[in-house]
Design an enzyme around this catalytic site. Structure first.
Site, PDB file in Angstrom:
ATOM      1  N   ASP A  53      58.693   0.084   5.227  1.00 47.65           N
ATOM      2  CA  ASP A  53      57.845  -0.763   6.065  1.00 47.65           C
ATOM      3  C   ASP A  53      56.407  -0.758   5.551  1.00 47.65           C
ATOM      4  O   ASP A  53      55.945   0.224   4.949  1.00 47.65           O
ATOM      5  CB  ASP A  53      57.848  -0.262   7.514  1.00 47.65           C
ATOM      6  CG  ASP A  53      59.177  -0.503   8.208  1.00 47.65           C
ATOM      7  OD1 ASP A  53      59.985  -1.288   7.682  1.00 47.65           O
ATOM      8  OD2 ASP A  53      59.406   0.103   9.273  1.00 47.65           O
ATOM      9  N   TYR A  54      55.700  -1.837   5.845  1.00 45.68           N
ATOM     10  CA  TYR A  54      54.286  -1.977   5.458  1.00 45.68           C
ATOM     11  C   TYR A  54      53.445  -0.743   5.817  1.00 45.68           C
ATOM     12  O   TYR A  54      52.686  -0.246   4.975  1.00 45.68           O
ATOM     13  CB  TYR A  54      53.729  -3.236   6.135  1.00 45.68           C
ATOM     14  CG  TYR A  54      52.238  -3.440   6.001  1.00 45.68           C
ATOM     15  CD1 TYR A  54      51.680  -4.014   4.859  1.00 45.68           C
ATOM     16  CD2 TYR A  54      51.378  -3.061   7.039  1.00 45.68           C
ATOM     17  CE1 TYR A  54      50.312  -4.211   4.740  1.00 45.68           C
ATOM     18  CE2 TYR A  54      50.009  -3.252   6.929  1.00 45.68           C
ATOM     19  CZ  TYR A  54      49.481  -3.822   5.785  1.00 45.68           C
ATOM     20  OH  TYR A  54      48.128  -4.010   5.682  1.00 45.68           O
TER      21      TYR A  54
END
Length: 286
Positions: free
Chosen positions: A135-136
């Site tokens: 995830d970012y």
């Protein structure tokens, strides 16, 4: 174009559309959306001719998956990456929090790889590509394929659950010493094992726990959703949180700390660990 995989269709009882039949026949193209995109981009041939989504497969056809040639004029993202392992087949890099792995944005890890990794000398060398996602807001280890064969083999290892991933997170609230979270995500089975390594008291959050996590499945946001489901959300999570217990401006306290697997070509046992970020240590060194 470069030929990646070939599939021979067995005799079929009745015709079926290619966009239905083709799901899962290629290791490097496991999803229906990916298959449709490849068809649209003229990367799938049936009996030597470009295919369409309207094409029916009747049996005994040869289906080929191609990869487009790299665009040598494509702009690359000049972003220094920490490389923890690299050979001609694959690499393991550190992804800092706050950057996308891939996607439509220019500033992605994917666009920075050719600037940081050595070009493979093998005949099936291709543009380096991530073979899984983080995830970012998550930091940690990211596995990269550098040849067509390697990308396919690493995808198979993930599918067969032969790549072990360990994460560390800081979670809010009182927790059991260890346990498992067996809770479906998007109607698919999902399992996470957890172990509390250290706990400190916090004036704002009550308790903060350093937790080691072993996901046994790979669902989207699995760790974040699972920990939230037992009332122990990850510190800094702005999607899965308890009211009034959101930490701002410090990011998500989730870190992909270890990758362990058998190298698909050298057969060497690879175990790489990346130490916890400073923001983790700061909480538990007091």
């Amino acid at each position: 174009m470069i030929l990646i995989e070939t599939h021979k269709v067995p005799p079929l009882y009745k015709p079926i559309r290619l966009q239905e039949y083709g799901v899962g026949i290629f290791a490097s193209l496991p999803t229906k959306s990916g298959l449709k995109k490849a068809i649209k981009n003229n990367l799938i041939f049936v009996n030597g001719k470009p295919s369409t989504t309207a094409l029916f497969i009747k049996g005994n056809e040869t289906i080929e998956l191609f990869q487009a040639e790299d665009n040598t004029f494509k702009k690359h993202f000049n972003f220094p990456l920490e490389i923890l392992f690299e050979d001609d087949y694959l690499a393991i890099i550190y992804k800092p929090a706050g950057i996308l792995v891939s996607g439509n944005s220019f500033a992605t890890i994917d666009n920075a790889l050719t600037q940081n990794l050595q070009k493979s000398t093998l005949p099936t060398a291709t543009r380096p590509r991530p073979v899984h996602r983080l995830d970012y807001p998550t930091s940690g280890l990211l596995l990269i394929g550098k040849t067509t064969e390697s990308i396919i083999s690493l995808n198979k290892l993930f599918e067969q659950k032969e790549i072990q991933k360990t994460y560390h997170a800081v979670c809010i609230g009182k927790m059991k010493r260890n346990g498992e979270i067996d809770l479906p995500i998007d109607d698919k089975n999902a399992l996470t094992l957890f172990e509390v390594i250290q706990t400190v008291t916090s004036p704002r959050f009550g308790h903060l726990n350093l937790v080691k996590l072993h996901p046994k499945t790979g669902r989207k946001h699995q760790l974040r959703k699972h920990l939230f489901s037992i009332g122990n959300p990850i510190l800094g999570d702005k999607e899965y949180f308890l009211e009034d217990l959101v930490l701002h401006r410090k990011g998500l306290f989730l870190h992909a700390s270890t990758l362990s697997f058998t190298h698909p070509f050298s057969k060497e046992k690879i175990t790489i660990t990346k130490e916890l970020p400073k923001k983790f240590k700061k909480i538990f060194s007091q």
